[in-house]
Design an enzyme around this catalytic site. Structure first.
Site, mmCIF file in Angstrom:
data_model
loop_
_atom_site.group_PDB
_atom_site.id
_atom_site.type_symbol
_atom_site.label_atom_id
_atom_site.label_comp_id
_atom_site.label_asym_id
_atom_site.label_seq_id
_atom_site.Cartn_x
_atom_site.Cartn_y
_atom_site.Cartn_z
ATOM 1 N N GLU A 251 0.923 -1.448 -0.101
ATOM 2 C CA GLU A 251 -0.138 0.153 0.126
ATOM 3 C C GLU A 251 0.316 1.327 0.085
ATOM 4 O O GLU A 251 1.830 1.077 1.013
ATOM 5 C CB GLU A 251 -0.974 0.319 1.228
ATOM 6 C CG GLU A 251 -2.078 0.482 1.311
ATOM 7 C CD GLU A 251 -2.800 0.172 2.294
ATOM 8 O OE1 GLU A 251 -2.565 -0.244 3.134
ATOM 9 O OE2 GLU A 251 -4.465 0.077 2.423
ATOM 10 N N ARG B 118 -4.495 -4.192 -1.388
ATOM 11 C CA ARG B 118 -5.468 -4.259 -1.608
ATOM 12 C C ARG B 118 -5.929 -3.084 -2.177
ATOM 13 O O ARG B 118 -4.931 -4.228 -3.741
ATOM 14 C CB ARG B 118 -5.656 -2.510 -0.066
ATOM 15 C CG ARG B 118 -6.256 -3.173 1.162
ATOM 16 C CD ARG B 118 -7.186 -2.455 1.751
ATOM 17 N NE ARG B 118 -7.477 -2.462 2.969
ATOM 18 C CZ ARG B 118 -6.420 -1.929 4.136
ATOM 19 N NH1 ARG B 118 -5.585 -0.912 3.798
ATOM 20 N NH2 ARG B 118 -6.597 -2.322 5.283
HETATM 21 C C1 LIG Z 1 -7.514 0.844 -0.938
HETATM 22 C C2 LIG Z 1 -7.403 1.290 0.520
HETATM 23 C C3 LIG Z 1 -6.361 1.710 1.523
HETATM 24 C C4 LIG Z 1 -7.016 2.831 2.205
HETATM 25 C C5 LIG Z 1 -6.153 2.314 4.273
HETATM 26 N N1 LIG Z 1 -6.900 3.483 4.744
HETATM 27 C C6 LIG Z 1 -6.923 3.594 5.770
HETATM 28 C C7 LIG Z 1 -6.178 2.676 6.878
HETATM 29 C C8 LIG Z 1 -4.898 2.849 7.763
HETATM 30 O O1 LIG Z 1 -6.014 3.520 9.148
HETATM 31 C C9 LIG Z 1 -4.642 3.419 6.730
HETATM 32 C C10 LIG Z 1 -3.356 1.914 5.986
HETATM 33 O O2 LIG Z 1 -3.775 1.126 5.380
HETATM 34 O O3 LIG Z 1 -4.666 3.738 5.385
HETATM 35 C C11 LIG Z 1 -8.809 4.263 4.223
HETATM 36 O O4 LIG Z 1 -8.725 5.062 5.241
HETATM 37 N N2 LIG Z 1 -9.209 3.628 2.871
HETATM 38 C C12 LIG Z 1 -7.773 2.451 1.923
HETATM 39 N N3 LIG Z 1 -7.971 2.933 0.864
#
Ligand SMILES: Cc1cc2cn([C@H]3C[C@H](O)[C@@H](CO)O3)c(=O)nc2[nH]1
Length: 224
Positions: free
Chosen positions: A40, A93
């Site tokens: 990520e 993801r």
């Molecule tokens: C694809 C995707 C990953 C992702 C991660 N996050 C957040 C959750 C965790 O706190 C952080 C790292 O995954 O980012 C988010 O709010 N929206 C997201 N969308």
């Protein structure tokens, strides 16, 4: 991996709640040098031309959810379309969990206004139709909110320090509906489920459950 290839890589996305062990899973597969592993891009979300969008999103989600999720969608698209000569691409993801889990959650909580959610969804639908986003397998690291909450707090990521367990419970529900019960949105590929509650000491044998699904794609491609 040097060999030049014509077809696209066998693409695996690793999905699951915050703290479910995705990084540990990806690290386990780093030992294969012809798997393109894409974690990520959290450092991009923490520094988009100097702006910590992740931090903003957690500090004031009503104000920053659209900005943050719009950038997440771009960075995920960049990973999906990143060229590689490797026979297998393993992504942490995807553009799918961005839309079906995180954007969905913010939309339902009213943190994303209806117009903002509509714009993100219009982008998402167009991208699915017009860009080469191909997913061949989903590895679902299935976990319980209590377990991942404890891990998240222990990991102590500054932006996540005030994330309540209720947030993880609701994110878990969305993952369960999408990937386990398959009642939420369409599932873009077959799902292999891993018991991500297992402690790190015994999780590796759980990983071996999905190794054949991934490695046989390596074997086929290296033989060819
Ligand atoms: C694809 C995707 C990953 C992702 C991660 N996050 C957040 C959750 C965790 O706190 C952080 C790292 O995954 O980012 C988010 O709010 N929206 C997201 N969308």
């Amino acid at each position: 991996c040097a060999e030049s290839r014509k077809s696209r890589p066998f693409t695996v996305i690793v999905e699951g709640n915050i703290g479910c062990g995705k990084t540990t899973f990806l690290n386990y597969f780093q030992k294969y040098n012809n798997i393109c592993v894409l974690s990520e891009p959290i450092e991009l979300w923490r520094d988009c031309r100097g702006h910590n969008l992740l931090g903003h999103m957690y500090e004031d989600p009503k104000k920053w959810s659209f900005t943050f999720q719009s950038y997440v969608q771009l960075t995920m698209l960049q990973h999906h379309t990143l060229p590689t000569n490797c026979p297998v691409k393993l992504m942490e993801r995807s553009i799918y969990s961005a839309r079906y889990c995180f954007v969905e959650k913010m939309k339902r909580d009213g943190l994303l206004s209806k117009p903002s959610a509509a714009v993100i969804d219009q982008w998402f639908q167009w991208l699915l139709q017009n860009t080469p986003i191909n997913v061949d397998l989903i590895v679902y690291l299935r976990s319980s909110p209590e377990v991942v909450y404890e891990r998240m707090m222990k990991r102590n990521r500054s932006e996540e320090k005030s994330v309540p367990i209720e947030y993880l419970e609701q994110l878990n529900e969305l993952h369960e509906q999408w990937l386990y019960h398959k009642t939420l949105y369409h599932c873009p590929a077959p799902v292999v489920t891993i018991d991500a509650n297992l402690d790190i000491s015994s999780i590796e044998e759980e990983y071996e459950k999905c190794e054949p699904h991934i490695l046989n794609k390596l074997a086929v491609n290296t033989r060819a």
